[in-house]
Design an enzyme around this catalytic site. Structure first.
Site, PDB file in Angstrom:
ATOM      1  N   THR A 115      -0.703  -1.539  -4.793  1.00 24.40           N
ATOM      2  CA  THR A 115      -1.975  -1.228  -4.770  1.00 24.40           C
ATOM      3  C   THR A 115      -2.381   0.107  -5.574  1.00 24.40           C
ATOM      4  O   THR A 115      -1.799   1.066  -5.505  1.00 24.40           O
ATOM      5  CB  THR A 115      -2.798  -1.439  -3.776  1.00 24.40           C
ATOM      6  OG1 THR A 115      -2.397  -0.599  -2.626  1.00 24.40           O
ATOM      7  CG2 THR A 115      -2.730  -2.844  -2.893  1.00 24.40           C
ATOM      8  N   GLU A 116      -3.396   0.252  -6.362  1.00 24.11           N
ATOM      9  CA  GLU A 116      -3.751   1.473  -7.132  1.00 24.11           C
ATOM     10  C   GLU A 116      -4.910   2.085  -6.420  1.00 24.11           C
ATOM     11  O   GLU A 116      -5.399   3.161  -6.772  1.00 24.11           O
ATOM     12  CB  GLU A 116      -3.941   0.910  -8.608  1.00 24.11           C
ATOM     13  CG  GLU A 116      -2.786   0.836  -9.277  1.00 24.11           C
ATOM     14  CD  GLU A 116      -2.943   0.030 -10.563  1.00 24.11           C
ATOM     15  OE1 GLU A 116      -4.006  -0.033 -11.208  1.00 24.11           O
ATOM     16  OE2 GLU A 116      -1.811  -0.387 -11.003  1.00 24.11           O
ATOM     17  N   ARG A 174      -7.081  12.236   7.239  1.00 22.80           N
ATOM     18  CA  ARG A 174      -5.975  11.222   6.906  1.00 22.80           C
ATOM     19  C   ARG A 174      -4.692  11.811   6.173  1.00 22.80           C
ATOM     20  O   ARG A 174      -3.571  11.172   6.307  1.00 22.80           O
ATOM     21  CB  ARG A 174      -6.585  10.305   5.861  1.00 22.80           C
ATOM     22  CG  ARG A 174      -5.957   8.926   5.527  1.00 22.80           C
ATOM     23  CD  ARG A 174      -6.612   7.975   4.955  1.00 22.80           C
ATOM     24  NE  ARG A 174      -7.248   6.777   5.770  1.00 22.80           N
ATOM     25  CZ  ARG A 174      -6.315   6.039   6.231  1.00 22.80           C
ATOM     26  NH1 ARG A 174      -5.222   5.852   5.980  1.00 22.80           N
ATOM     27  NH2 ARG A 174      -6.745   5.076   7.053  1.00 22.80           N
ATOM     28  N   GLY A 227       2.393   1.096   8.495  1.00 20.19           N
ATOM     29  CA  GLY A 227       1.193   1.820   8.423  1.00 20.19           C
ATOM     30  C   GLY A 227       1.133   3.006   9.761  1.00 20.19           C
ATOM     31  O   GLY A 227       2.226   3.301  10.153  1.00 20.19           O
ATOM     32  N   ASP A 281      -2.585  -1.787   9.834  1.00 20.71           N
ATOM     33  CA  ASP A 281      -3.634  -2.723  10.080  1.00 20.71           C
ATOM     34  C   ASP A 281      -4.674  -2.877   9.058  1.00 20.71           C
ATOM     35  O   ASP A 281      -5.374  -3.787   8.917  1.00 20.71           O
ATOM     36  CB  ASP A 281      -4.211  -2.219  11.536  1.00 20.71           C
ATOM     37  CG  ASP A 281      -3.071  -2.350  12.584  1.00 20.71           C
ATOM     38  OD1 ASP A 281      -2.558  -3.138  12.256  1.00 20.71           O
ATOM     39  OD2 ASP A 281      -3.231  -1.601  13.588  1.00 20.71           O
ATOM     40  N   ASN A 319       1.026  -0.968   0.053  1.00 19.78           N
ATOM     41  CA  ASN A 319       0.118   0.037   0.006  1.00 19.78           C
ATOM     42  C   ASN A 319       0.868   1.213  -0.003  1.00 19.78           C
ATOM     43  O   ASN A 319       1.497   1.529   1.031  1.00 19.78           O
ATOM     44  CB  ASN A 319      -0.959   0.187   1.174  1.00 19.78           C
ATOM     45  CG  ASN A 319      -1.829   1.154   1.523  1.00 19.78           C
ATOM     46  OD1 ASN A 319      -1.791   1.872   0.316  1.00 19.78           O
ATOM     47  ND2 ASN A 319      -2.487   1.549   2.510  1.00 19.78           N
ATOM     48  N   GLU A 326     -11.555   0.097  10.432  1.00 23.96           N
ATOM     49  CA  GLU A 326     -12.548   0.354   9.548  1.00 23.96           C
ATOM     50  C   GLU A 326     -13.711   0.595  10.287  1.00 23.96           C
ATOM     51  O   GLU A 326     -14.141   0.000  11.275  1.00 23.96           O
ATOM     52  CB  GLU A 326     -12.737  -0.791   8.505  1.00 23.96           C
ATOM     53  CG  GLU A 326     -11.798  -1.170   7.530  1.00 23.96           C
ATOM     54  CD  GLU A 326     -11.420  -0.005   6.384  1.00 23.96           C
ATOM     55  OE1 GLU A 326     -12.666   0.348   6.070  1.00 23.96           O
ATOM     56  OE2 GLU A 326     -10.467   0.342   6.330  1.00 23.96           O
ATOM     57  N   ASN A 351      -8.923  -1.544  -1.516  1.00 20.06           N
ATOM     58  CA  ASN A 351      -9.547  -3.064  -1.813  1.00 20.06           C
ATOM     59  C   ASN A 351      -9.027  -3.700  -2.905  1.00 20.06           C
ATOM     60  O   ASN A 351      -9.650  -4.718  -3.360  1.00 20.06           O
ATOM     61  CB  ASN A 351     -10.868  -2.897  -1.756  1.00 20.06           C
ATOM     62  CG  ASN A 351     -11.720  -2.492  -0.433  1.00 20.06           C
ATOM     63  OD1 ASN A 351     -10.982  -3.025   0.637  1.00 20.06           O
ATOM     64  ND2 ASN A 351     -12.580  -1.856  -0.489  1.00 20.06           N
TER      65      ASN A 351
HETATM   66  C1  LIG Z   1      -4.694  10.443  26.612  1.00 26.53           C
HETATM   67  C2  LIG Z   1      -3.983   9.286  26.592  1.00 26.53           C
HETATM   68  C3  LIG Z   1      -4.390   8.233  25.451  1.00 26.53           C
HETATM   69  C4  LIG Z   1      -3.468   6.848  25.417  1.00 26.53           C
HETATM   70  C5  LIG Z   1      -4.416   5.934  25.095  1.00 26.53           C
HETATM   71  C6  LIG Z   1      -3.472   4.655  24.351  1.00 26.53           C
HETATM   72  C7  LIG Z   1      -4.432   3.634  24.006  1.00 26.53           C
HETATM   73  C8  LIG Z   1      -4.005   3.230  22.436  1.00 26.53           C
HETATM   74  C9  LIG Z   1      -4.412   1.847  22.297  1.00 26.53           C
HETATM   75  C10 LIG Z   1      -4.435   1.474  20.653  1.00 26.53           C
HETATM   76  C11 LIG Z   1      -5.157   0.427  20.354  1.00 26.53           C
HETATM   77  C12 LIG Z   1      -5.042   0.395  19.036  1.00 26.53           C
HETATM   78  C13 LIG Z   1      -5.749  -0.895  18.466  1.00 26.53           C
HETATM   79  C14 LIG Z   1      -5.441  -0.844  17.032  1.00 26.53           C
HETATM   80  C15 LIG Z   1      -6.214  -0.406  16.236  1.00 26.53           C
HETATM   81  C16 LIG Z   1      -6.178  -0.185  14.788  1.00 26.53           C
HETATM   82  O1  LIG Z   1      -6.696  -1.256  14.118  1.00 26.53           O
HETATM   83  C17 LIG Z   1      -6.456   0.861  14.193  1.00 26.53           C
HETATM   84  C18 LIG Z   1      -5.999   1.231  12.789  1.00 26.53           C
HETATM   85  O2  LIG Z   1      -4.593   1.366  12.505  1.00 26.53           O
HETATM   86  P1  LIG Z   1      -4.081   1.665  11.036  1.00 26.53           P
HETATM   87  O3  LIG Z   1      -4.548   3.172  10.849  1.00 26.53           O
HETATM   88  O4  LIG Z   1      -4.725   0.819  10.116  1.00 26.53           O
HETATM   89  O5  LIG Z   1      -2.543   1.405  11.281  1.00 26.53           O
HETATM   90  N1  LIG Z   1      -6.125   2.102  14.865  1.00 26.53           N
HETATM   91  C19 LIG Z   1      -6.770   2.656  15.717  1.00 26.53           C
HETATM   92  C20 LIG Z   1      -6.094   3.975  16.545  1.00 26.53           C
HETATM   93  O6  LIG Z   1      -7.856   2.724  15.943  1.00 26.53           O
HETATM   94  N1  LIG Z   2      -3.539   2.422  -3.696  1.00 25.48           N
HETATM   95  C1  LIG Z   2      -4.316   2.715  -2.494  1.00 25.48           C
HETATM   96  N2  LIG Z   2      -4.819   3.792  -2.609  1.00 25.48           N
HETATM   97  C2  LIG Z   2      -5.684   4.293  -1.720  1.00 25.48           C
HETATM   98  N3  LIG Z   2      -6.026   3.544  -0.422  1.00 25.48           N
HETATM   99  C3  LIG Z   2      -5.490   2.071  -0.275  1.00 25.48           C
HETATM  100  C4  LIG Z   2      -4.511   1.835  -1.316  1.00 25.48           C
HETATM  101  N4  LIG Z   2      -4.207   0.511  -1.066  1.00 25.48           N
HETATM  102  C5  LIG Z   2      -4.737   0.289   0.086  1.00 25.48           C
HETATM  103  N5  LIG Z   2      -5.667   1.291   0.696  1.00 25.48           N
HETATM  104  C6  LIG Z   2      -6.254   1.251   1.948  1.00 25.48           C
HETATM  105  O1  LIG Z   2      -5.774   2.299   2.652  1.00 25.48           O
HETATM  106  C7  LIG Z   2      -6.173   2.041   4.080  1.00 25.48           C
HETATM  107  C8  LIG Z   2      -5.288   2.376   4.997  1.00 25.48           C
HETATM  108  O2  LIG Z   2      -3.970   1.703   4.898  1.00 25.48           O
HETATM  109  P1  LIG Z   2      -3.023   1.107   5.903  1.00 25.48           P
HETATM  110  O3  LIG Z   2      -1.995   0.651   5.276  1.00 25.48           O
HETATM  111  O4  LIG Z   2      -3.585   0.419   7.066  1.00 25.48           O
HETATM  112  O5  LIG Z   2      -2.483   2.426   6.484  1.00 25.48           O
HETATM  113  P2  LIG Z   2      -2.889   3.327   8.010  1.00 25.48           P
HETATM  114  O6  LIG Z   2      -2.206   2.463   8.842  1.00 25.48           O
HETATM  115  O7  LIG Z   2      -2.085   4.588   7.805  1.00 25.48           O
HETATM  116  O8  LIG Z   2      -4.053   3.552   7.905  1.00 25.48           O
HETATM  117  C9  LIG Z   2      -6.576   0.538   4.008  1.00 25.48           C
HETATM  118  O9  LIG Z   2      -7.836   0.506   4.394  1.00 25.48           O
HETATM  119  C10 LIG Z   2      -6.443   0.257   2.591  1.00 25.48           C
HETATM  120  O10 LIG Z   2      -7.772  -0.386   2.166  1.00 25.48           O
END
Ligand SMILES: CCCCCCCCCCCCC/C=C/[C@@H](O)[C@H](COP(=O)(O)O)NC(C)=O
Ligand SMILES: Nc1ncnc2c1ncn2[C@@H]1O[C@H](COP(=O)(O)OP(=O)(O)O)[C@@H](O)[C@H]1O
Ligand SMILES: [Ca+2]
Length: 554
Positions: free
Chosen positions: A179-180, A314, A249, A207, A147, A516, A183
């Site tokens: 990826t482009e 974002r 990520g 994630d 990604n 999500e 999904n």
């Molecule tokens: C005021 C001090 C607050 C401190 C709270 C620290 C708790 C942090 C616990 C975080 C648990 C995260 C679980 C993972 C979630 C990911 O799936 C999701 C998506 O992550 P991604 O953006 O795809 O890497 N991230 C969030 C923050 O919802």
């Molecule tokens: N080429 C792309 N363009 C835009 N969005 C994408 C692309 N490839 C993947 N994604 C989407 O980007 C979202 C965030 O990606 P992720 O790698 O988890 O980064 P982050 O941790 O910053 O959220 C995912 O939900 C994924 O479906």
């Protein structure tokens, strides 16, 4: 035909010093002959102590014959070396994994051995290669999805600079797809990818990207096996292909909680050695429709609101979660609804037993040996008839289900520090309405050693299934919960009467499902034990130190 020796022992040079080099019982050891004469030094596994080193063959990445480019620059020290440097032109280099003491980080290290004769050099290279060839768990062909927009948008750079060179050194062939669109990876895996060609799938991203890959693979497996994902009762088919995560990520919680760090090189090395870590997956349904799978966090209230707000930011990259976190905390919204769950009765652990899920976890291992083999034994209706549902109604700041610890750099011990990766359960955490300062105390405990469950307004249950109904939908779900007994029905009818009388429209949050937002708030969740396997081994305890000669821990 000449029989290959099982034991090799030669005197070879390393950095112009003579070493006794042995390959015995799948351990390569090299000991400085001169230091060895002075000290009775013991070797430390993979590191140096008194001139002794050793590495398990299973942690060797590759062995390569080299041209010796630094022949005879003689120094006084050479006088003590048995062979003259001119004789030591035949060299081979062993690339192996070295553990960094901090943060479960692995690095690729190497050592070059100089041999007096080419035949000896060849014998060493061949023997090590043969032993590497016996390691059948190592992947040979991988399908990689990158990604380019995850995290700080460095996915492609991370893969090209840090990961691809390691894969090529380990002679792993790859097909790479950048990826482009969102999904893209999921759809490709689900419908197009020729999975027979590969030994695993690699996800470069966060994630959200991992979730895409996991959805693609799990759905593909069910399609191929004729299993209907829309039915909650179905026993899902496990995935044959392992998934590797190269963290690139924002939160990287799946990687962090399965490896102990969010370091791309460490993850690449876990893929190379062919590690396996089984993992539970939750299926999330709304009535008869399948919504999504979840492996880490299913969060309503606080984490749902943080995610909904952060999606609009974002462009900020990972910092969006901090800004949205503070904003959501200050808004201090609570949500009413009913949570019902099926406790994990037979489970060996509890959410507060401080039994961290570590590499080779005995609780997860036992769960895997207890797994039912027949489809019928694990059916939802059987479980429901044996066990009873617990119903809790209330006002909540947060409802979180953590199927794994959810440890990440923001919270190194995670949302549920004792949750297990592969025990077939999820930890359901209910944070009831409380003051802002109390909630802050609770949140801050995610970042230090204090127990975040030790508050009067926090409850935690280890469960196999749960349901949530927001207050305004409670009337509709009455039929749904009828099976839970007359008590439950009477209770819900009462709520409905109250609701009609006050006429208010209670506010709703969203479910954060592994990053999500779900399109429904009333959900039913079921944990599927060990449905997928990652190229990981769980978090290792302290590095293992071992004497290469006695193979005893020291
Ligand atoms: C005021 C001090 C607050 C401190 C709270 C620290 C708790 C942090 C616990 C975080 C648990 C995260 C679980 C993972 C979630 C990911 O799936 C999701 C998506 O992550 P991604 O953006 O795809 O890497 N991230 C969030 C923050 O919802
Ligand atoms: N080429 C792309 N363009 C835009 N969005 C994408 C692309 N490839 C993947 N994604 C989407 O980007 C979202 C965030 O990606 P992720 O790698 O988890 O980064 P982050 O941790 O910053 O959220 C995912 O939900 C994924 O479906
Ligand atoms: Ca679990």
């Amino acid at each position: 035909m000449e029989k290959q020796p099982r034991l090799l022992c030669s005197e070879l040079c390393v950095q112009r010093r003579p070493y006794e080099v042995t390959l015995n019982c799948a351990i390569l050891a090299w000991k400085d002959v001169q230091i060895g004469q002075k000290h009775t030094g013991r070797a430390i596994y993979g590191t140096v102590k008194a001139g002794s080193h050793c590495v398990h063959v299973c942690e060797i990445i590759a062995v390569q014959e080299m041209e010796d480019d630094s022949p005879s620059k003689d120094t006084g020290k050479w006088q003590k070396v048995p062979q003259s440097p001119v004789d030591c032109q035949h060299t081979f280099t062993v690339f192996y994994i070295e553990r960094r003491t901090r943060q479960h980080c692995w690095r690729c290290s190497n050592v070059t051995f100089h041999c007096p004769e080419q035949s000896l050099c060849l014998l060493w290279v061949q023997t090590i290669r043969e032993q590497l060839g016996l390691l059948t768990n190592r992947p040979k062909r991988l399908l990689v999805y990158i990604n380019p927009y995850g995290g700080k948008q460095r996915g492609k750079q991370i893969y090209d600079h840090k990961v691809a060179p390691i894969f090529s050194q380990a002679t792993i062939s790859t097909d790479v797809i950048v990826t482009e669109r969102a999904n893209h990876a999921r759809d490709h895996l689900k419908t197009e990818a020729d999975l027979k060609k590969y030994d695993g799938v690699v996800c470069v991203g966060g994630d959200g990207m991992f979730s895409e890959i996991m959805h693609g693979l799990v759905s593909r497996m069910q399609q191929d096996a004729g299993v209907d994902e829309s039915s909650m009762e179905e026993t899902l088919v496990p995935c044959g292909l392992r998934i590797g995560i190269i963290p690139a990520g924002s939160t990287d919680c799946v990687c962090y909680a399965t490896v102990g760090s969010n370091d791309p090189v460490t993850s690449a090395l876990h893929i190379v050695v062919g590690d396996s870590q089984p993992m539970d997956i939750c299926s999330v349904h709304n009535e008869d429709s399948f919504l999504r799978y979840s492996v880490s966090l299913l969060g309503y209230g606080f984490y749902g609101d943080v995610l909904a707000d952060s999606e609009r930011k974002r462009w900020m990259g990972p910092a969006r979660y901090d800004i949205s976190g503070v904003k959501t905390f200050l808004s201090h919204r609570y949500y009413e609804g009913t949570v019902s769950f099926l406790p994990a009765e037979g489970s060996l652990g509890t959410p507060r037993d401080k039994m961290q899920c570590l590499s080779g976890c005995s609780i997860c291992r036992q769960t895997s040996s207890d797994r039912p083999v027949s489809k019928d034994e694990d059916s939802v209706s059987d479980a429901e008839s044996r066990d009873t549902w617990t119903v809790i109604r209330g006002k909540f700041l947060a409802i979180n289900a953590a199927s794994m610890s959810c440890a990440c750099p923001r919270s190194p011990k995670g949302l549920s520090p004792s949750a297990h990766l592969a025990d077939g359960t999820t930890d359901l955490i209910l944070v009831r309405k409380c003051s802002r300062i109390d909630f802050l105390r609770h949140l801050l405990r995610h970042t230090n050693k204090d127990d975040q469950f030790d508050h009067s307004f926090v409850e935690v249950y280890r469960v196999k299934q749960f349901r949530f109904t927001p207050r305004h939908q409670e009337c509709d779900s009455e039929v749904d919960l009828r099976e839970n007994g007359a008590g439950g029905k009477r209770f819900l009818s009462q709520i409905c009467r109250e609701h009609r009388a006050c006429g208010c429209m209670p506010s709703q949050s969203n479910w954060n499902c592994d990053g999500e937002i779900l399109p429904h708030t009333a959900i039913q969740v079921r944990v599927h034990c060990q449905l997928i396997t990652l190229f990981a081994r769980g978090i290792e305890e302290q590095p293992v130190f071992e004497d290469p000669y006695t193979h005893c821990a020291i």
